[in-house]
Design a protein around this motif. Structure first.
Motif: not given
Length: 517
Positions: A204-227
């Protein structure tokens, strides 16, 4: 079981090796070799070493960890001036590690005692620890003489999975996220649930740590705007540009002219490195003629660098725009390097090391002009060498409407060391943080063009006299970090400190706890 016994101090025979190993692993996470993933076990080792220690021992352990990190990480500081500047800077910066270690040790002693639940100790206490670490990084990057912002945890992650978070929370915010995640994992490994009969099993501890890291990594890259794009010819002259190279007047300038491809087609802008024109072309007709020749041949304006002097004798390290009509505008470097480009409190340090300070004869004055210039129909943010480490100047460029960042630098004094690679990775994170392409152009390398996602799209081999012609994307829009990174840093740093003070046992001693069995 006593409330915070999970966080009681390790014996010195265990804590000291952990501090040393942590510092060394942290150094290896920076170029070279740049193994960013080693920052995570490094943080764990240093947190475990400091955890629950009394203030004096925590300070020494932090100092040892800091010295183990700084001595190899900035060994380039003694490249020409010898071991004294290197040792002085490394051992001075280690003091900040000592201060941070004391604060973290006290957090594990004080804050853990008043947290009522397992969840608070697993999730809340790491936030305090990460806030204190981030505050220490901010402080060391701000004081004295505007600080030395090298060596932040966030700067080790320019090639790691958390890089994209710089667009949301800035470099110091990335430091907070990394330290928080590591501290949570450490707490998961140590904390025993308080409720009778409750057991948090290892899976459970390992799964909890994995969920935390996965949640952070799931944040998408900020959409850059190119002109659109701008075609930039960035020129690395590889001339004798070092302070102690003994170059004759005109050698660096001639090297830049020779490396410029005057037959390149469709170029919108030519960019030369820091100090590439040597002296003020408004006062030196020979330099002005050379610049005119390049501008006329390429058919595009040029941004170069030179030493300039005001009518009152004040020296500046200047970046300027030169067109077919001559000098158009300029920016004076706002972050001259202490003990490199000027000597603060020269009267004092001359008494301590007269022969060393005597080598540095000229003092540059910080500029006051905006660091965004209009050139070739675009707004270009200008960072001259050490400017790139300054969080405020980075935000100023983005807020000033910069569509592209031109980072001009002179790394010739550090040839053959890791300094230029470390600075390049700082520049990479600044590109992500601002959502802007960045042209990092050095006299000798490493010269690269980096897009807003942090990807290298063009490069010049180090110590090679040549140029690169690149279609550089122009950024628009604003990243959250441009607006909020300063507030995020203040919030987590001040928040961590205030929680620590609120939990302090004012007026009553705290005995060290035995290690939980």
């Amino acid at each position: 079981m006593t409330g915070a016994s999970e966080f009681a101090a390790l014996p010195l025979r265990t804590a000291l090796p952990l501090a040393v190993v942590g510092g060394l692993l942290f150094a290896l996470s920076f170029p070279s070799p740049g193994w960013w993933f080693l920052a995570y076990p490094a943080m764990a080792c240093m947190l475990l070493a400091a955890m629950g220690q009394r203030a004096r021992r925590a300070a020494w352990l932090g100092y040892v960890a800091g010295a183990a990190f700084w001595l190899p990480a900035i060994s380039w500081a003694g490249r020409y001036l010898g071991p004294v500047p290197w040792l002085a800077l490394a051992l001075f910066e280690a003091v900040y590690f000592a201060l941070g270690s004391v604060a973290i040790a006290l957090a594990y002693r004080w804050v853990a005692r008043v947290l009522p639940t397992t969840a608070c100790r697993v999730w809340g206490l790491p936030a305090v620890v990460a806030g204190l670490w981030t505050g220490r990084e901010w402080f060391s990057g701000s004081w004295p003489y505007e600080g030395f912002a090298w060596g932040r945890v966030g700067l080790s992650q320019s090639q790691g999975p958390f890089t994209h978070l710089a667009a949301y929370v800035g470099v110091l915010g990335v430091s907070f996220v990394v330290v928080y995640c590591v501290a949570v994992v450490v707490s998961l490994a140590l904390v025993v649930p308080r409720a009778p009969g409750a057991v948090l099993q290892m899976p459970v501890r390992v799964a909890t740590a994995g969920i935390l890291v996965a949640a952070v990594l799931a944040v998408p890259a900020w959409p850059t705007r190119i002109d659109g794009t701008i075609r930039v010819e960035a020129v690395q002259g590889n001339g004798p540009a070092g302070y102690f190279d003994g170059a004759q007047p005109g050698e660096v300038l001639n090297a830049q002219v020779a490396a410029t491809d005057v037959e390149a087609r469709g170029v919108d802008l030519v960019v030369w490195p820091e100090g590439s024109a040597e002296y003020d072309p408004r006062r030196q007709p020979v330099i002005a003629d050379a610049l005119d020749s390049v501008v006329d041949s390429v058919g595009a304006p040029l941004i170069g660098g030179a030493i300039t002097q005001t009518s009152s004798g004040v020296l500046h390290n200047t970046s300027f725009v030169w067109t077919a009509d001559g000098w158009q505008s300029s920016y004076d470097k706002k972050r001259p390097v202490p003990f490199g480009e000027y000597v603060p409190d020269r009267w004092f340090f001359s008494k301590l090391a007269p022969s060393l300070i005597g080598l540095l004869q000229r003092d540059y004055t910080p500029g006051t002009k905006p660091n965004v210039l209009d050139v070739a129909g675009v707004r270009a943010g200008i960072a001259v060498c050490f400017d790139i480490v300054d969080d405020g100047l980075t935000a100023d460029m983005a807020r000033g409407g910069a569509q592209v960042i031109l980072a001009q630098t002179n790394n010739a004094d550090f040839s053959g060391t890791d300094e230029n690679l470390q600075q390049l990775e700082i520049a990479r994170l600044r590109a992500v943080e601002t959502g802007r392409s960045l042209v990092n152009i050095s006299t000798v390398g490493a010269s690269q063009v980096i897009d807003p996602t942090g990807r290298t799209i063009d490069r010049i081999p180090a110590y090679t006299a040549t140029s690169m012609v690149t279609d550089v994307p122009l950024g628009t829009g604003t990243t959250p970090a441009t607006i909020l990174s300063g507030s995020v840093t203040l919030l987590v740093s001040l928040g961590g400190l205030l929680v620590l003070l609120a939990c302090a046992p004012w007026g009553r001693p705290v005995r060290p706890l035995p290690r939980a069995s």
